[in-house]
Design an enzyme around this catalytic site. Sequence first.
Site, mmCIF file in Angstrom:
data_model
loop_
_atom_site.group_PDB
_atom_site.id
_atom_site.type_symbol
_atom_site.label_atom_id
_atom_site.label_comp_id
_atom_site.label_asym_id
_atom_site.label_seq_id
_atom_site.Cartn_x
_atom_site.Cartn_y
_atom_site.Cartn_z
ATOM 1 N N GLU A 1 9.933 0.509 10.265
ATOM 2 C CA GLU A 1 10.557 1.533 10.471
ATOM 3 C C GLU A 1 10.373 3.280 10.560
ATOM 4 O O GLU A 1 9.470 3.848 9.574
ATOM 5 C CB GLU A 1 11.592 1.525 8.714
ATOM 6 C CG GLU A 1 13.256 2.495 8.671
ATOM 7 C CD GLU A 1 13.104 3.884 8.546
ATOM 8 O OE1 GLU A 1 13.089 4.855 9.431
ATOM 9 O OE2 GLU A 1 13.016 3.804 7.279
ATOM 10 N N SER B 1 5.140 6.556 10.483
ATOM 11 C CA SER B 1 5.593 7.919 12.074
ATOM 12 C C SER B 1 5.668 6.489 13.028
ATOM 13 O O SER B 1 5.110 5.068 12.772
ATOM 14 C CB SER B 1 4.128 8.578 12.170
ATOM 15 O OG SER B 1 3.197 7.193 12.488
ATOM 16 N N THR B 2 6.268 6.964 13.811
ATOM 17 C CA THR B 2 5.778 6.227 15.644
ATOM 18 C C THR B 2 5.110 6.054 15.583
ATOM 19 O O THR B 2 4.542 4.748 16.277
ATOM 20 C CB THR B 2 6.807 7.117 16.303
ATOM 21 O OG1 THR B 2 8.586 7.151 15.253
ATOM 22 C CG2 THR B 2 7.945 5.924 17.460
ATOM 23 N N GLU C 1 10.471 15.002 16.124
ATOM 24 C CA GLU C 1 10.938 14.622 14.867
ATOM 25 C C GLU C 1 9.825 15.649 14.073
ATOM 26 O O GLU C 1 8.664 15.814 14.161
ATOM 27 C CB GLU C 1 10.331 13.326 14.166
ATOM 28 C CG GLU C 1 10.829 13.590 12.878
ATOM 29 C CD GLU C 1 10.367 12.212 11.805
ATOM 30 O OE1 GLU C 1 9.263 11.650 12.326
ATOM 31 O OE2 GLU C 1 11.678 11.078 11.648
ATOM 32 N N CYS D 1 13.489 10.351 7.556
ATOM 33 C CA CYS D 1 13.196 10.481 9.108
ATOM 34 C C CYS D 1 14.585 10.212 9.470
ATOM 35 O O CYS D 1 15.139 10.005 10.552
ATOM 36 C CB CYS D 1 13.157 8.944 8.538
ATOM 37 S SG CYS D 1 13.252 7.084 7.165
ATOM 38 N N LYS E 1 0.544 -1.119 -0.146
ATOM 39 C CA LYS E 1 0.352 -0.203 -0.031
ATOM 40 C C LYS E 1 0.428 1.267 -0.041
ATOM 41 O O LYS E 1 1.703 1.387 0.746
ATOM 42 C CB LYS E 1 -0.639 -0.423 1.445
ATOM 43 C CG LYS E 1 -1.781 1.357 0.903
ATOM 44 C CD LYS E 1 -2.551 1.040 2.452
ATOM 45 C CE LYS E 1 -1.580 2.209 3.374
ATOM 46 N NZ LYS E 1 -1.852 4.043 2.975
HETATM 47 P P1 NAI Z 1 1.374 8.043 8.792
HETATM 48 O O1 NAI Z 1 2.505 7.048 9.823
HETATM 49 O O2 NAI Z 1 0.046 7.709 9.489
HETATM 50 O O3 NAI Z 1 1.807 7.335 7.453
HETATM 51 C C1 NAI Z 1 2.824 5.732 6.736
HETATM 52 C C2 NAI Z 1 2.150 5.364 6.027
HETATM 53 O O4 NAI Z 1 0.736 4.553 7.080
HETATM 54 C C3 NAI Z 1 0.769 5.578 5.256
HETATM 55 O O5 NAI Z 1 1.158 4.802 3.714
HETATM 56 C C4 NAI Z 1 -0.344 5.948 6.039
HETATM 57 O O6 NAI Z 1 -1.497 6.090 5.043
HETATM 58 C C5 NAI Z 1 -0.632 4.584 6.238
HETATM 59 N N1 NAI Z 1 -1.210 4.288 7.163
HETATM 60 C C6 NAI Z 1 -1.602 5.822 8.514
HETATM 61 N N2 NAI Z 1 -2.322 5.557 9.520
HETATM 62 C C7 NAI Z 1 -1.645 3.815 8.949
HETATM 63 C C8 NAI Z 1 -2.745 2.492 10.341
HETATM 64 N N3 NAI Z 1 -3.573 2.759 11.303
HETATM 65 N N4 NAI Z 1 -2.346 0.904 9.737
HETATM 66 C C9 NAI Z 1 -1.615 1.084 9.048
HETATM 67 N N5 NAI Z 1 -1.401 1.911 8.019
HETATM 68 C C10 NAI Z 1 -1.268 2.501 8.428
HETATM 69 O O7 NAI Z 1 2.162 9.350 8.448
HETATM 70 P P2 NAI Z 1 1.880 10.856 8.349
HETATM 71 O O8 NAI Z 1 0.604 10.524 9.011
HETATM 72 O O9 NAI Z 1 1.849 10.852 7.001
HETATM 73 O O10 NAI Z 1 3.032 11.433 8.460
HETATM 74 C C11 NAI Z 1 3.318 11.930 10.074
HETATM 75 C C12 NAI Z 1 4.494 11.748 10.796
HETATM 76 O O11 NAI Z 1 5.371 10.894 10.390
HETATM 77 C C13 NAI Z 1 5.267 12.878 9.548
HETATM 78 O O12 NAI Z 1 5.421 14.534 10.633
HETATM 79 C C14 NAI Z 1 7.134 12.154 10.196
HETATM 80 O O13 NAI Z 1 7.105 12.426 11.318
HETATM 81 C C15 NAI Z 1 6.971 10.815 10.184
HETATM 82 N N6 NAI Z 1 7.114 10.179 9.407
HETATM 83 C C16 NAI Z 1 8.000 9.128 9.039
HETATM 84 C C17 NAI Z 1 8.508 8.519 8.310
HETATM 85 C C18 NAI Z 1 9.440 7.668 7.957
HETATM 86 O O14 NAI Z 1 10.303 7.740 6.162
HETATM 87 N N7 NAI Z 1 9.787 7.558 9.455
HETATM 88 C C19 NAI Z 1 7.692 8.586 6.919
HETATM 89 C C20 NAI Z 1 6.497 9.132 6.826
HETATM 90 C C21 NAI Z 1 5.717 9.722 8.227
#
Ligand code: NAI
Length: 488
Positions: free
Chosen positions: A267, A246-247, A398, A301, A193
């Site tokens: 990750e 996100s964490t 972060e 990240c 996804k």
């Molecule tokens: P997110 O963690 O919500 O999104 C990442 C992925 O997880 C997306 O594909 C999203 O659709 C999916 N997702 C969201 N909720 C989910 C759930 N309950 N179960 C399974 N999958 C789910 O991140 P978001 O809200 O876009 O960004 C928020 C913060 O997260 C950012 O400000 C940043 O600090 C961090 N982040 C870190 C990343 C990394 O590479 N480690 C990448 C993206 C965000």
Amino acid sequence: MSKKENTNKFKASWTYDKAPESTDHIQIKKQYELFIDGKFVKPVKGKYFDTTNPSNDKKIARVAEATKEDVNKAVKAARNAFKNWSTLDGKERGKYVFRIARLIQERAREFAVIESLDGGKPIRESRDIDIPLAANHFFYYAGWADKLEYAFPNKKPKPIGVAGQIIPWNFPLLMAAWKLAPALATGNTVVLKPAETTPLTALRLAEIIQQSGLPDGVVNIVTGAGETGASIVNHPDVDKIAFTGSTGVGKYIQKATAGTGKKLTLELGGKGANIIFEDAAIDQAVEGIINAIFFNQGHVCCAGSRLFVQESVADLVIRKLKHRIDTLIIGDPLDKNTDIGAINSKKQLQTIKNYITIGLNEGAEIYQPKCTLPKFGNWCAPTLFMNVSQSHRIVQEEIFGPVLAIQTFRTIDEVIEKANNTPYGLSAGVWTDKGSKIFYLTQKLNAGVVWANTFNKFDATSPFGGYKESGFGREGGLHGLYPYVKFD
Ligand code: NAI
Ligand code: MG
């Protein structure tokens, strides 16, 4: 003429001309469906969402939203495909993975443009970093497919089964490659996804997968937001979850999979320390600081978002840093001269703005260059915060944007303690002329990756991953095979 007048004159007479990458050759459909069992199919409930261009707020395409029913279909297809795919000779599997790598390479320009259109990153980065590295991952793991017995001597590695893979929006195609390539090489099948703001390159990859002749159902790509992701995580017939994001969501996934027997790799976030010693090559270090925090608008990240400068060179480094960020070009992601593109989404821009306000309210000193930001779209000027300390929220949390928190230090022990004083443990950078200092620090820093006299360097052969709240499991290199195999 004073020095200042001279600088102003230079700036006025040496502006860059526009150098936009052409989009003529890119065909984007009005509507995208789900990729299940080798075919593009409409979502069961008929729901769609828009993906926009974050640099101008314009809608690019409508994309199918997968519900539980669609995820069921995708998992079923992956389960059916597993029987043949997992027993196929490794050499044959490798050929498919290799073919995907070649097709990405052939269509690299198209991928780069779509990545920048959909996500806002500068074309220079998508063209020179994201897409070549994505191809590189497929090439690298194609090589392992028939050599797994050498990767795990005296063991009999077996694929796990159906892997659910959920990826973020900061490196859309590259994260798809990190997840898919090792899973396929080891004989697993996949339901992937992409993130809701950047689904288009993964869907283009689905077209390539079709072209490659990969057996139906080996890779299924379902689009949607958090709920779609949760349906994959909670599906009883998924054997492994790989997540980057996100964490907060990582913690939710860890809870949801606990006790289910599902394998998990996470990750997550980071707050990387970038450490500059007084004996470093200062001009190179300044470039390294810029790359560490402003690469991909800081949506990284492993970004070096905490800078530690040795006190004796702090004034010099900060002066050079301010001078350097005055020259960064912010604007059209498709312009080949652009250094900093658009912030990926309105939501992320709001998060970054909130943190800038928090920094100011906490009494930090701010520096931003005087630049005009485009009228439409999501933009944030590169930002430095000085006079901060460990207790500031902008030092601990972060931000995931172009915002750097700068602290100073006097001794090695002091900087190690400060650098490790964070809930995260993903990356760090060390800038010094002394090899002994590098080796000492790489042992003492709690980070999955420590770069020496460089930053944000990636390679398919090199493992990547974190400690503590940055997650667990490794991607890349030989280590990246482990999460996708089991042993009897
Ligand atoms: P997110 O963690 O919500 O999104 C990442 C992925 O997880 C997306 O594909 C999203 O659709 C999916 N997702 C969201 N909720 C989910 C759930 N309950 N179960 C399974 N999958 C789910 O991140 P978001 O809200 O876009 O960004 C928020 C913060 O997260 C950012 O400000 C940043 O600090 C961090 N982040 C870190 C990343 C990394 O590479 N480690 C990448 C993206 C965000
Ligand atoms: Mg988009």
